[in-house]
Write an enzyme that holds these catalytic residues in place. Sequence first.
Site, short mmCIF file in Angstrom:
data_model
loop_
_atom_site.label_atom_id
_atom_site.label_comp_id
_atom_site.label_asym_id
_atom_site.label_seq_id
_atom_site.Cartn_x
_atom_site.Cartn_y
_atom_site.Cartn_z
N ASP A 55 0.81 -1.22 0.00
CA ASP A 55 0.00 0.00 0.00
C ASP A 55 0.85 1.27 0.00
OD1 ASP A 55 -2.27 -1.53 0.00
OD2 ASP A 55 -3.19 -0.56 1.74
N ASN A 102 -4.60 -2.52 -4.66
CA ASN A 102 -5.91 -2.46 -3.97
C ASN A 102 -5.80 -1.55 -2.76
OD1 ASN A 102 -8.54 -2.88 -3.31
ND2 ASN A 102 -8.26 -4.96 -2.53
N SER A 180 -14.51 7.30 4.96
CA SER A 180 -13.98 8.59 5.42
C SER A 180 -12.82 9.04 4.52
CB SER A 180 -13.46 8.46 6.85
OG SER A 180 -12.34 7.58 6.88
N ASP A 324 -11.45 -1.46 11.12
CA ASP A 324 -10.39 -2.38 10.66
C ASP A 324 -10.10 -3.46 11.69
OD1 ASP A 324 -10.18 -1.02 8.30
OD2 ASP A 324 -8.16 -0.25 8.63
N GLU A 352 -11.34 -4.58 1.28
CA GLU A 352 -10.59 -5.51 0.43
C GLU A 352 -11.48 -6.66 -0.06
OE1 GLU A 352 -9.51 -3.70 2.72
OE2 GLU A 352 -7.34 -3.41 2.70
N HIS A 396 -5.56 -8.97 3.58
CA HIS A 396 -4.52 -9.08 4.60
C HIS A 396 -5.09 -9.27 5.99
CE1 HIS A 396 -4.77 -4.45 5.22
NE2 HIS A 396 -5.78 -4.82 4.47
N LYS A 422 0.02 -6.55 1.83
CA LYS A 422 -0.65 -5.26 1.59
C LYS A 422 -0.26 -4.23 2.64
CE LYS A 422 -5.17 -3.32 0.39
NZ LYS A 422 -5.38 -2.21 1.31
O1 LIG Z 1 -7.98 6.93 6.07
C1 LIG Z 1 -7.44 5.86 6.32
O2 LIG Z 1 -6.21 5.76 6.46
C2 LIG Z 1 -8.27 4.65 6.47
C3 LIG Z 1 -9.61 4.74 6.66
C4 LIG Z 1 -10.48 3.57 6.86
O3 LIG Z 1 -11.29 3.43 5.71
P1 LIG Z 1 -12.86 3.87 5.68
O4 LIG Z 1 -12.93 5.30 5.97
O5 LIG Z 1 -13.26 3.49 4.29
O6 LIG Z 1 -13.55 3.05 6.75
C5 LIG Z 1 -9.70 2.29 7.09
O7 LIG Z 1 -10.52 1.17 6.87
C6 LIG Z 1 -8.50 2.19 6.19
O8 LIG Z 1 -7.77 1.01 6.43
C7 LIG Z 1 -7.57 3.35 6.40
C1 LIG Z 2 -9.52 -1.09 4.40
C2 LIG Z 2 -8.19 -1.10 4.38
O1 LIG Z 2 -7.40 -0.49 3.48
P1 LIG Z 2 -7.67 0.49 2.27
O2 LIG Z 2 -9.08 0.99 2.35
O3 LIG Z 2 -6.68 1.60 2.45
O4 LIG Z 2 -7.42 -0.30 1.04
C3 LIG Z 2 -7.44 -1.84 5.42
O5 LIG Z 2 -6.20 -1.69 5.49
O6 LIG Z 2 -8.03 -2.60 6.18
#
Ligand SMILES: O=C(O)C1=C[C@@H](OP(=O)(O)O)[C@@H](O)[C@H](O)C1
Ligand SMILES: C=C(OP(=O)(O)O)C(=O)O
Length: 442
Positions: A55, A102, A180, A324, A352, A396, A422
């Site tokens: 990522d 992803n 968000s 998460d 994911e 992951h 990831k």
């Molecule tokens: O802004 C961020 O760094 C993240 C926001 C969250 O997503 P959502 O806002 O879609 O829940 C989280 O699930 C993701 O792993 C990281």
């Molecule tokens: C949802 C996740 O990641 P992202 O939305 O950044 O792909 C995660 O890391 O659980």
Amino acid sequence: MSDRPTIPFVEVVPVGRVCGRIRPPGSKSLTNRALICAAFASGNSVLAGALKSEDTEVMIDAVRAIGVAVQIADGGSTLCVDTSARLVPKIGDQRTEMFIANSGTTIRFLTAALSAFGGHYRLHGVDRMHQRPIGDLVAAIDGVIEGHIETMSADGCPPVLIQSSSWRPGELSVAGSVSSQYLSGLMMAAPITTVSSRIQVVGELVSRPYVDMTAEVMRSFGADISIVDANDCVSVEIGSAGYRGIDYSIEPDASAASYFWAAAAITGGEVTVDGLTANAMQGDVGFVDVLEKMGCKIRSDKNSITVVGGKLVGIDVDMNLISDTVQTLSMVALFADGPTRVRGVAHNRFKETDRIGDLACELRKLGATVDEHDDGMTIHPPATPTPATLETYHDHRMAMSFSLAGLRIPGVKILDPACTSKTYPDYFADLERLIGHPHLWA
Ligand SMILES: O=C(O)C1=C[C@@H](OP(=O)(O)O)[C@@H](O)[C@H](O)C1
Ligand SMILES: C=C(OP(=O)(O)O)C(=O)O
């Protein structure tokens, strides 16, 4: 991704109480935010404690494509970001292709940032990325872009095509009920335009702690930003100050820490995670409060948080702010007395994989009875959990969570364990070091 090792499965062997201490790698969310702010700053930055994973690698590749030099040192945990050769792209430039795999943060943050910066881009990823929504973000940008932005898959999903010279000054509105990351992306893009902006969130805002984290990182890089909460509505005001390069230090990843805290919870052990405290920027440190409600003891120290396992009871919990960690919690729920109801995470279906439906499916293989709800699930733990071979859905967090079941149930096999690349390529090696016992590869 093609350079992942191909390992069919891993089996984690139960070892009794898990006791020890560990410092997980840097936060994915903080690394990718710091990379955006540093890439669009005047002056250079050094990011310490960064995460090296798929990522963050796709984010680094993308900022390099606009001329920002990123030097990687200390095995990936230090990133030196030099903006002196950053390009000045224009609407008619040749299209730059960016492969985002992803990574939700990468595609959402870059869609906003590049549309504000200007240029001609196509952002695309793996098949699942082309099923993850981004339409609400694109619609918000469409209201201010000097140029054109569109999604190229049905239902407002990537690839995203951007042809932009910048944003017009004006107010943006964005929906916050799916992710968000849309709001965070717009917030981080605003200082790139060097005009003041106001962003209004329409309706519910999920995963709120990430938005506060965004503002905090932006402030560190010199942006002028305030979040206004009034009458159940969130809006954000961003002044015209741009970003300036700095030396920035990144916390260990709190979502990654959840697996180690949960290992203590389900084995009656004691695990200390170094580098995280109750004041961390990451909302996911709140996972320990959920473990406390289930019967664990929590010790917060100056530079660490320790979980001591106890007798576990099922709970009713809203995890909207820490979505998460739902998969981690579901593993703890398997070993609790009584059912656990998880609420507030309808948006987990867009990550994911469908982290409600697919998680329920794997929990059932372990013997649990699971009621699926629109916004979460109820997990009824089995009298005796059953060994199973578990699918990970290229997710992951499925692989990392399922290792916890393996700590208590002999014969749990986790398919495609390398999908942890990831966000945590060394997860199984670190778990092995913590439990002091080898896991089995096949
Ligand atoms: O802004 C961020 O760094 C993240 C926001 C969250 O997503 P959502 O806002 O879609 O829940 C989280 O699930 C993701 O792993 C990281
Ligand atoms: C949802 C996740 O990641 P992202 O939305 O950044 O792909 C995660 O890391 O659980």
